[in-house]
Design an enzyme around this catalytic site. Structure first.
Site, PDB file in Angstrom:
ATOM      1  N   GLU A   1       0.947  -1.318  -0.042  1.00 38.76           N
ATOM      2  CA  GLU A   1       0.023  -0.017  -0.082  1.00 38.76           C
ATOM      3  C   GLU A   1       0.836   1.239  -0.064  1.00 38.76           C
ATOM      4  O   GLU A   1       0.558   2.329  -0.564  1.00 38.76           O
ATOM      5  CB  GLU A   1      -1.012  -0.027   1.376  1.00 38.76           C
ATOM      6  CG  GLU A   1      -0.338  -0.178   2.520  1.00 38.76           C
ATOM      7  CD  GLU A   1      -1.214   0.304   3.615  1.00 38.76           C
ATOM      8  OE1 GLU A   1      -1.829  -0.901   4.290  1.00 38.76           O
ATOM      9  OE2 GLU A   1      -1.536   1.182   3.963  1.00 38.76           O
TER      10      GLU A   1
ATOM     11  N   SER B   1      -8.078   4.496   7.865  1.00 38.69           N
ATOM     12  CA  SER B   1      -8.651   3.970   9.070  1.00 38.69           C
ATOM     13  C   SER B   1      -7.735   4.392  10.415  1.00 38.69           C
ATOM     14  O   SER B   1      -8.021   4.776  11.498  1.00 38.69           O
ATOM     15  CB  SER B   1      -8.807   2.436   9.283  1.00 38.69           C
ATOM     16  OG  SER B   1      -9.496   2.133   8.079  1.00 38.69           O
TER      17      SER B   1
ATOM     18  N   SER C   1      -0.333   6.219   8.643  1.00 40.70           N
ATOM     19  CA  SER C   1       1.209   6.049   8.346  1.00 40.70           C
ATOM     20  C   SER C   1       1.820   7.282   8.170  1.00 40.70           C
ATOM     21  O   SER C   1       1.438   8.120   7.259  1.00 40.70           O
ATOM     22  CB  SER C   1       1.240   5.072   7.373  1.00 40.70           C
ATOM     23  OG  SER C   1       1.188   3.511   7.883  1.00 40.70           O
TER      24      SER C   1
ATOM     25  N   ARG D   1       8.939   4.251   6.328  1.00 38.17           N
ATOM     26  CA  ARG D   1       7.898   4.475   7.146  1.00 38.17           C
ATOM     27  C   ARG D   1       8.518   4.753   8.504  1.00 38.17           C
ATOM     28  O   ARG D   1       8.952   3.987   9.158  1.00 38.17           O
ATOM     29  CB  ARG D   1       7.176   3.039   7.011  1.00 38.17           C
ATOM     30  CG  ARG D   1       5.860   3.325   8.331  1.00 38.17           C
ATOM     31  CD  ARG D   1       5.105   2.040   8.084  1.00 38.17           C
ATOM     32  NE  ARG D   1       3.700   2.338   8.845  1.00 38.17           N
ATOM     33  CZ  ARG D   1       3.463   2.078  10.173  1.00 38.17           C
ATOM     34  NH1 ARG D   1       4.717   2.101  11.030  1.00 38.17           N
ATOM     35  NH2 ARG D   1       2.334   2.543  10.740  1.00 38.17           N
TER      36      ARG D   1
END
Lengths: 426, 436
Positions: free
Chosen positions: A210, A264, A267, A279
């Site tokens: 993603e 939801s 990140s 990340r």
């Protein structure tokens, strides 16, 4: 010679994502699996897509544009997958679907077009709502886009993940698998629903990470622009939310940037180049928290309803501010009296609970979640030494309160050092 | 007859006598920091140095020079330190046990009455509570020996407290009342108009740090002031273990009250407020009251202990069907707090206890996450958590202990202190005795 979406030999193996820059059709590793695993919320996972991209990559800035476009079109034509062309992101709350509708279909191509392909195209483009919960965001449509040598419109469709099985059923009903095209999907659901796609609809998903897709998609959309207008925007005078105005900008020289994806959950990525990112961290207090808490506290039934209530409420009826504790500013550490000291801090008091309205609670929930994200983003920006913070994700859809709050927070707490940027396609 | 302190400095209450100098006790000796060099650390706010007295070592010292200077500067009884926070007022009271017959005879009525009232009760009015288990016995402070008591009541009941202070004619005792916390500023006028008292206002973070360092140094016996959790994720094997904070610097101090402040402490006199978050203990209690109908902190914790937060939260595995391996996120990690609550069926399927648990877990994990980022960026691997959010809240402490350890792969250690939320008040008391 156009594709007709029929030839079985054009079915690709799962890991090959057709790339505009592919010269000879060889598979290009998009970086899945070359990554060292980032550990959770604080450690970095870097995407190792670095050395694997070919130099004929579409976005090679050094090449003159014309020859680049020509080469791209040439290689595309050789590697073009059959229609239909979809991209799918199965998130924790929403499924996001992009569909490319070719408008340069020749009479010949149309004649040879399989029925179910035609039916899919007609169904998607002649409706703006699908079933009970599917919605096409017409205002986001990218018109007359050229991808892989074809010209068409890019459509943006969404529906709740909880209706996923219904969607798969529809894919089965429309005999999608007979079209022998790969379905590229990202998001957690690409992994979670992989089996369901296979067993219910005979479809093999091409699963993608993603965050890889996010960055790639973002850079692409910014580069093609929004029907001649810029994709990216920010707010001028963020410290005066009532009077701050929206201004567009472009993501020229976008790196390094801090990318905050508020779905939801959240990140936060530090992006150094189109092939190199990590990340940095994340937080579980995201859009899902806002909607979940709001539903519990106010009885609202949808995101739109929650935002509507929040627009009318006053969060200071629920939040305990610095001035409620200090009687004014906490000067020593530069905390203004109006700053929130304790979110929902008044709610431990019975009288205040009885006098607070649902709108106040909705507003307080929105403000709490937004400010928490802003605060964490700011810490990351400072530590990664990045000044540009780009916020994306469907939490910000039609959510001007949050976008203005984030603009304000970034600007204020950093004394004007940081800038919050947003994108129309969220 | 020994004389009181502050002679010639402030008005002396001649009714109160001081005991003759006693030899200072060893091992319980208060430690006062040296005069600081008083250089501000770089960046955000730092503290000025506390304490002008000579450092008291833990060894027995011959009394003369030190007790002379102490006697000169010792304020009259009663000795209080007060921290008026957003939710709770914390009060520390020093009860002298070395009162001579002579001193007792001369003791003013209201002073005696205050002493008796405080020490013979463990509850005061409707909401005041003395945490007896935290009492520090036989403490030596400023040349006197006595017990240090820890009392708390809701800030909401401050007017009642002021009324009581007025009724006991506290102001006639001519002692300064050192107070910290936001309320020291907010209620300054009320203290004056309702109880005729001039507050000496002190910064809450200065007092906090001073109080932490002091308490840690004087509590040398069992149970240790500072502790950590071994095997926090394993209920069978999890145990509290003492930790010596002798070499504390640098440390990250996380104060979880109504809201949260995070400080990086480099020495007794050098610290900075790194950041804070408004999602603190007040958020937990406020949200819990709204979601479950509970009305007290204890009630909220009890419900939380019985609930299951995974029914409320959306986990990584709910989205991925398993782990999100690429970035090392295990399936059991929370992806979206309260994320399941957007579905009406799931809303109907959760209990109040589940909601309480989810609120606790969400607030605690958020604090843990922010803390971990700070620790990483400040390059500090010791984190001390204080504040009344952790009072009787083993659930949060273990969660924090586990989170720090897990997400940092064992690099960070979470430490806790027994006197949790009282350090600001202790620091205020120290300022009374050893003004900086």
């Amino acid at each position: 010679m156009a594709d007709n979406g029929r030839s079985p030999e054009q079915k690709r193996p799962c890991h090959h994502v057709p790339q505009p820059g592919d010269v000879n059709g060889s598979t290009v590793d998009t970086g899945c699996g070359t990554v060292d695993s980032g550990c959770g919320t604080g450690d970095s996972g870097s995407s190792g897509a670095g050395g694997s991209r070919s130099s004929s990559e579409c976005f090679d800035e050094e090449e003159p544009k014309l020859s680049r476009v020509r080469r791209r079109a040439d290689s595309c034509r050789k590697n073009r997958p059959p229609f239909p062309w979809f991209g799918m992101d199965i998130g924790g709350t929403l499924v996001k679907l992009v569909y490319f509708e070719p408008v340069d279909v020749t009479a010949e191509e149309e004649q040879e077009e399989v029925d179910n392909l035609k039916s899919i195209r007609k169904y998607l483009t002649s409706n703006v709502a699908y079933g009970d919960s599917g919605i096409r965001d017409v205002h986001l449509e990218l018109r007359k886009l050229t991808i892989c040598g074809r010209t068409g419109n890019l459509h943006f469709i969404r529906f709740p993940t909880q209706d996923m099985l219904g969607f798969i059923q529809m894919g089965q009903d429309k005999n999608f698998s007979s079209l022998h095209t790969s379905l590229c999907a990202t998001g957690g659901g690409a992994f979670k629903f992989e089996q369901d796609f296979a067993t219910m609809a005979g479809l093999e998903l091409c699963k993608l990470d993603e965050l890889d897709c996010l960055i790639r998609g973002l850079l692409y959309v910014d580069s093609v622009g929004f029907n001649g207008l810029p994709e990216c925007f920010y707010f001028q005078n963020p410290s005066d939310p009532d009077h701050s105005t929206k201004h567009s900008c472009s993501l020229d020289n976008p790196f390094p940037m801090l990318l905050v994806n508020i779905g939801s959950g959240v990140s936060i990525l530090a992006v150094y180049s189109k092939d190199h990112y990590k990340r940095v961290t994340g937080t579980s207090l995201g859009g899902g928290t806002f909607l979940g808490l709001c539903s519990l506290l106010t009885g609202c039934q949808s995101f739109e309803e929650a935002l509507e209530m929040a627009a009318k409420g006053d969060s200071t009826n629920a939040d305990k501010l610095v001035r409620d504790i200090y009687g004014g500013d906490y000067e020593r550490f530069g905390l203004q009296g109006a700053a929130v000291a304790s979110s929902f801090g008044h709610m431990m008091c019975k009288e205040k609970r009885e006098s607070v309205s649902k709108e106040d609670l909705a507003r307080a929930t929105l403000v709490t979640i937004t400010n928490n994200i802003g605060s964490i983003a700011r810490m990351c920006a400072v530590n990664e030494k990045i000044e540009r913070v780009v916020f994306v994700g469907n939490f910000l859809r039609i959510n001007t309160v949050s976008t203005k709050l984030l603009s304000y927070a970034m600007d204020f707490w950093s004394n004007g050092q940081l800038r919050a940027l947003f994108l129309e396609h969220e | 007859m020994a004389l009181n302190g502050h002679r010639g400095d402030i008005e002396v209450n001649n009714d109160e006598d001081e005991t003759p100098t006693k030899p200072l006790r060893s091992a319980r000796e208060e430690m006062t920091p040296d005069d600081p060099a008083d250089e501000p650390a770089g960046g955000t706010a730092t503290t000025g140095g506390p304490g002008a007295s000579a450092r008291g070592a833990s060894l027995h010292r011959p009394g003369t020079t030190r007790s002379d200077s102490l006697r000169r500067s010792r304020p009259p009884f009663p000795w209080f330190g007060m921290d008026i926070g957003g939710t709770l007022v914390k009060l520390v009271y020093f009860e002298p046990k070395d009162i001579t017959a002579e001193e007792e005879q001369e003791e003013v009525e209201n002073l005696k009455s205050i002493r008796r009232y405080l020490t013979s009760n463990t509850a005061y009015g409707q909401t005041g509570i003395r945490d007896v288990y935290l009492e520090l016995k036989d403490l030596s402070l400023c040349g006197r020996t006595g017990n240090l008591h820890f009392i708390r009541f809701p800030t909401y009941d401050l007017p009642a407290f002021l009324q009581m202070v007025r009724n006991k004619h506290f102001s006639s005792l001519h002692t300064a009342l050192c107070a910290t916390g936001g309320g020291a500023y907010k209620f300054e006028t009320d203290f004056r108009t309702m109880a005729d008292l001039q507050l000496q206002k002190l910064d809450e973070l200065d007092c906090l740090i001073r109080g932490v360092l002091f308490t840690e140094s004087v509590v040398v016996s069992d149970p240790s002031e500072c502790y950590y959790f071994e095997n926090p994720s394993d209920p069978e094997r999890c145990e509290q273990k003492p930790y010596g904070l002798q070499d504390p610097y640098p440390l990250l101090l996380v104060n979880i009250g109504s809201g949260v402040s995070i400080m990086a402490v480099y020495s007794e006199t050098d610290y900075k407020r790194v950041t804070g978050t408004s999602l603190g203990g007040g958020t937990f209690l406020g949200l819990c009251c709204l979601l479950t109908g509970c009305s007290t902190f204890e009630e909220a914790l009890e419900m939380a202990s019985e609930g299951e937060s995974t029914r409320v939260d959306k986990l990584v595995r709910d989205i991925y069907g398993g782990d999100y391996e690429r970035f090392g996120l295990p399936g059991w990690a929370v992806a979206s707090s309260f994320g399941n609550m957007l579905t009406s069926e799931k809303r109907e399927g959760v209990s109040k206890a589940d909601l309480a648990r989810a609120t606790l877990v969400t607030i605690t994990n958020n604090i843990g996450s922010i803390t971990r980022m700070c620790a990483l960026n400040e390059n500090i691997n010791k984190v001390v958590f204080v504040g009344n959010f952790l009072r009787v809240n083993t659930l949060s402490m273990k969660l924090l202990a586990y989170a720090m350890d897990y997400w940092s792969k064992g690099q960070l250690k979470a430490l806790f202190l027994r006197h949790e939320g009282y350090f600001g008040a202790v620091g205020a008391l120290l300022e009374l005795l050893h003004p900086s």
